[in-house]
Design an enzyme around this catalytic site. Structure first.
Site, PDB file in Angstrom:
ATOM      1  N   LYS A 118     -16.564   1.677   0.280  1.00  0.00           N
ATOM      2  CA  LYS A 118     -16.425   1.109   1.522  1.00  0.00           C
ATOM      3  C   LYS A 118     -17.270  -0.064   1.922  1.00  0.00           C
ATOM      4  O   LYS A 118     -16.691  -0.807   3.071  1.00  0.00           O
ATOM      5  CB  LYS A 118     -16.779   2.361   2.516  1.00  0.00           C
ATOM      6  CG  LYS A 118     -15.679   3.604   2.656  1.00  0.00           C
ATOM      7  CD  LYS A 118     -15.917   4.447   3.993  1.00  0.00           C
ATOM      8  CE  LYS A 118     -14.638   5.326   4.061  1.00  0.00           C
ATOM      9  NZ  LYS A 118     -14.838   6.122   5.327  1.00  0.00           N
ATOM     10  N   LYS A 200      -5.877   6.041  -2.717  1.00  0.00           N
ATOM     11  CA  LYS A 200      -5.865   7.111  -1.981  1.00  0.00           C
ATOM     12  C   LYS A 200      -5.062   6.643  -0.539  1.00  0.00           C
ATOM     13  O   LYS A 200      -5.225   5.645   0.031  1.00  0.00           O
ATOM     14  CB  LYS A 200      -7.426   7.476  -1.466  1.00  0.00           C
ATOM     15  CG  LYS A 200      -7.542   9.172  -1.055  1.00  0.00           C
ATOM     16  CD  LYS A 200      -8.870   9.317  -0.630  1.00  0.00           C
ATOM     17  CE  LYS A 200      -9.120   8.460   0.733  1.00  0.00           C
ATOM     18  NZ  LYS A 200     -10.427   9.046   1.551  1.00  0.00           N
ATOM     19  N   LYS A 203      -6.600   6.947   6.299  1.00  0.00           N
ATOM     20  CA  LYS A 203      -6.484   6.494   7.528  1.00  0.00           C
ATOM     21  C   LYS A 203      -6.533   4.851   7.830  1.00  0.00           C
ATOM     22  O   LYS A 203      -5.710   4.419   8.565  1.00  0.00           O
ATOM     23  CB  LYS A 203      -7.543   6.989   8.257  1.00  0.00           C
ATOM     24  CG  LYS A 203      -7.433   8.314   8.958  1.00  0.00           C
ATOM     25  CD  LYS A 203      -8.716   8.902   9.792  1.00  0.00           C
ATOM     26  CE  LYS A 203      -9.174  10.146   9.194  1.00  0.00           C
ATOM     27  NZ  LYS A 203     -10.459  10.437   9.622  1.00  0.00           N
TER      28      LYS A 203
HETATM   29  P1  TYM Z   1     -12.505  12.148   6.564  1.00  0.00           P
HETATM   30  O1  TYM Z   1     -12.216  12.292   8.287  1.00  0.00           O
HETATM   31  O2  TYM Z   1     -12.277  11.073   6.079  1.00  0.00           O
HETATM   32  O3  TYM Z   1     -11.294  13.388   6.133  1.00  0.00           O
HETATM   33  C1  TYM Z   1     -10.931  14.181   6.504  1.00  0.00           C
HETATM   34  C2  TYM Z   1     -10.648  15.512   5.436  1.00  0.00           C
HETATM   35  O4  TYM Z   1      -9.400  15.150   4.787  1.00  0.00           O
HETATM   36  C3  TYM Z   1      -9.698  14.881   3.251  1.00  0.00           C
HETATM   37  N1  TYM Z   1      -8.907  13.832   2.812  1.00  0.00           N
HETATM   38  C4  TYM Z   1      -7.956  13.839   1.829  1.00  0.00           C
HETATM   39  N2  TYM Z   1      -7.637  15.005   1.057  1.00  0.00           N
HETATM   40  C5  TYM Z   1      -6.609  14.698   0.220  1.00  0.00           C
HETATM   41  N3  TYM Z   1      -5.857  13.664   0.033  1.00  0.00           N
HETATM   42  C6  TYM Z   1      -6.249  12.337   0.739  1.00  0.00           C
HETATM   43  N4  TYM Z   1      -5.527  11.214   0.473  1.00  0.00           N
HETATM   44  C7  TYM Z   1      -7.277  12.611   2.003  1.00  0.00           C
HETATM   45  N5  TYM Z   1      -7.735  11.610   2.641  1.00  0.00           N
HETATM   46  C8  TYM Z   1      -8.761  12.656   3.284  1.00  0.00           C
HETATM   47  C9  TYM Z   1     -11.337  14.595   3.052  1.00  0.00           C
HETATM   48  O5  TYM Z   1     -11.694  14.843   1.677  1.00  0.00           O
HETATM   49  C10 TYM Z   1     -11.770  15.635   4.235  1.00  0.00           C
HETATM   50  O6  TYM Z   1     -11.789  16.803   3.795  1.00  0.00           O
HETATM   51  N6  TYM Z   1     -17.213  12.989   5.626  1.00  0.00           N
HETATM   52  C11 TYM Z   1     -16.122  13.642   6.061  1.00  0.00           C
HETATM   53  C12 TYM Z   1     -16.028  14.535   7.378  1.00  0.00           C
HETATM   54  C13 TYM Z   1     -17.273  15.530   7.398  1.00  0.00           C
HETATM   55  C14 TYM Z   1     -17.459  16.986   6.837  1.00  0.00           C
HETATM   56  C15 TYM Z   1     -18.626  17.282   7.251  1.00  0.00           C
HETATM   57  C16 TYM Z   1     -16.234  17.355   5.969  1.00  0.00           C
HETATM   58  C17 TYM Z   1     -18.371  15.265   8.055  1.00  0.00           C
HETATM   59  N7  TYM Z   1     -19.163  16.409   7.982  1.00  0.00           N
HETATM   60  C18 TYM Z   1     -18.969  18.617   6.814  1.00  0.00           C
HETATM   61  C19 TYM Z   1     -16.780  18.631   5.592  1.00  0.00           C
HETATM   62  C20 TYM Z   1     -18.197  19.310   6.147  1.00  0.00           C
HETATM   63  C21 TYM Z   1     -15.070  12.639   6.089  1.00  0.00           C
HETATM   64  O7  TYM Z   1     -15.141  11.538   6.634  1.00  0.00           O
HETATM   65  O8  TYM Z   1     -13.957  13.206   6.081  1.00  0.00           O
END
Ligand code: TYM
Length: 331
Positions: A118, A200, A203
């Site tokens: 990133k 991947k 968003k």
């Molecule tokens: P975030 O908001 O980027 O994504 C949310 C969740 O979706 C999963 N994900 C995917 N899984 C499969 N294929 C994809 N293309 C894909 N894109 C996103 C991510 O792995 C995630 O599980 N840091 C985290 C949010 C967070 C969190 C936490 C998660 C903050 N604190 C504590 C678990 C526990 C994040 O930015 O996810």
């Protein structure tokens, strides 16, 4: 019925309100949550402080937050069974993050692949928040004495960090944190872009390679039609030689709740054209049902649910924070 914490093991997961969730995030993480709430005590968080690690329009943050709450509900999260709350409603998350920043080493964070990806091209102007954000994520998890963290593959390394920080802190000051484990799907933990099966679905991409859960149905159809395929014409799961078809098969399987084996059999002797046409139907049926659920929920309802969730989440969070502060000598 009053809310009761009746299950022994605790699940915590969260999603950033930095835009609309796509089918990748749904398949990788959110789709696991509704089932988990039958077996575990679940906390599902809208992690808004994570969203500001990259520039956000303030008015968007509130909008995305409410959309995400409604997205959780439409995916089957039941506020009578789970605690659904907003991270910034509990100052304990950022307080613990600061304390854990003093436990984390620079070397721990320099290893994080997501930061490397990133921050590419941003050089010295990349925010410190983006660098230390895995520590805030560790605080989210450890504050609630979490056992299980359902996430996509890209977050697995961050859960590993949470484990390491928990162990390091426990060793140094005395046992206070549970050691969490990530739960990552065997298949579907990394849904790839429809335009590039080596990238991947994300968003931030938001183009032809990515389908949002709230995507316009006709747009979604077009994106499936335009999705890239591999050479040959066989519908076979083979990540190495057929990365694009394997990705489409994974999407088909999760959104239709049918096994890949079963789908492969159905398309024996058929070509990509038939397969993609049916996949279009699967995606459209799934999105239509999801959006129907979503549209039944009002913003007021979502806000009320967040308010109730805040009260429930606060209790455990404060218990942990008080113990942690005492251990490090802060009253
Ligand atoms: P975030 O908001 O980027 O994504 C949310 C969740 O979706 C999963 N994900 C995917 N899984 C499969 N294929 C994809 N293309 C894909 N894109 C996103 C991510 O792995 C995630 O599980 N840091 C985290 C949010 C967070 C969190 C936490 C998660 C903050 N604190 C504590 C678990 C526990 C994040 O930015 O996810």
């Amino acid at each position: 019925m009053p809310f009761q914490l009746k299950h022994e093991q605790i699940v915590f997961s969260g999603i950033k309100p930095s835009g609309r969730l796509n089918i990748g995030g749904y398949i990788g993480s959110l789709s696991q949550w509704a089932e988990m709430q039958e077996k575990y005590t679940c906390l599902f968080c809208v992690v808004d402080y994570h969203a500001i690690t990259v520039k956000q329009k303030p008015s968007d943050l509130e909008k995305w937050t409410l959309e995400l709450v409604k997205t959780y509900l439409a995916a089957g999260v039941n506020p009578k069974k789970s605690i659904l709350f907003r991270q910034s409603d509990l100052s304990a998350h950022t307080e613990l993050a600061w304390i854990l920043n003093c436990t984390a080493h620079m070397a721990d964070l320099k290893k994080m692949t997501q930061f490397k990806e990133k921050s590419l091209g941003q050089k010295e102007t990349v925010s410190v928040g983006l660098f230390t954000y895995p520590v805030l994520m560790a605080a989210d998890i450890l504050l609630h004495q979490t056992d299980i963290v359902p996430v996509g593959e890209d977050q697995k390394q961050h859960v590993e960090l949470a484990r390491d920080l928990a162990k390091r802190f426990n060793n140094e000051y005395g046992r206070v944190f549970e050691i969490p484990e990530s739960v990552v799907r065997k298949n579907g933990a990394r849904i790839m872009s429809l335009q590039d099966p080596f990238k991947k679905m994300s968003k931030s991409e938001n183009g032809a390679g990515c389908i949002d859960l709230l995507e316009d149905i006709e747009e979604a159809r077009k994106k499936i039609r335009r999705a890239v395929t591999d050479s040959g014409n066989q519908i076979k799961y083979d990540k190495k030689n057929k990365p694009a078809i394997s990705n489409l098969l994974t999407i088909y399987s999760h959104l239709s709740r049918r096994s890949i084996d079963e789908i492969e059999k159905e398309y024996e002797g058929k070509g990509y054209g038939d397969f993609k046409k049916d996949l279009e139907g699967v995606v459209v049926d799934f999105l239509s049902a999801f959006q129907k659920n979503y549209n039944k929920i009002s913003d007021q309802e979502a806000l009320k649910i967040l308010e109730a969730g805040r009260e429930r989440a606060e209790e455990m969070a404060q218990k942990t924070l008080v113990k942690v502060k005492k251990l490090i000598g802060i009253k």
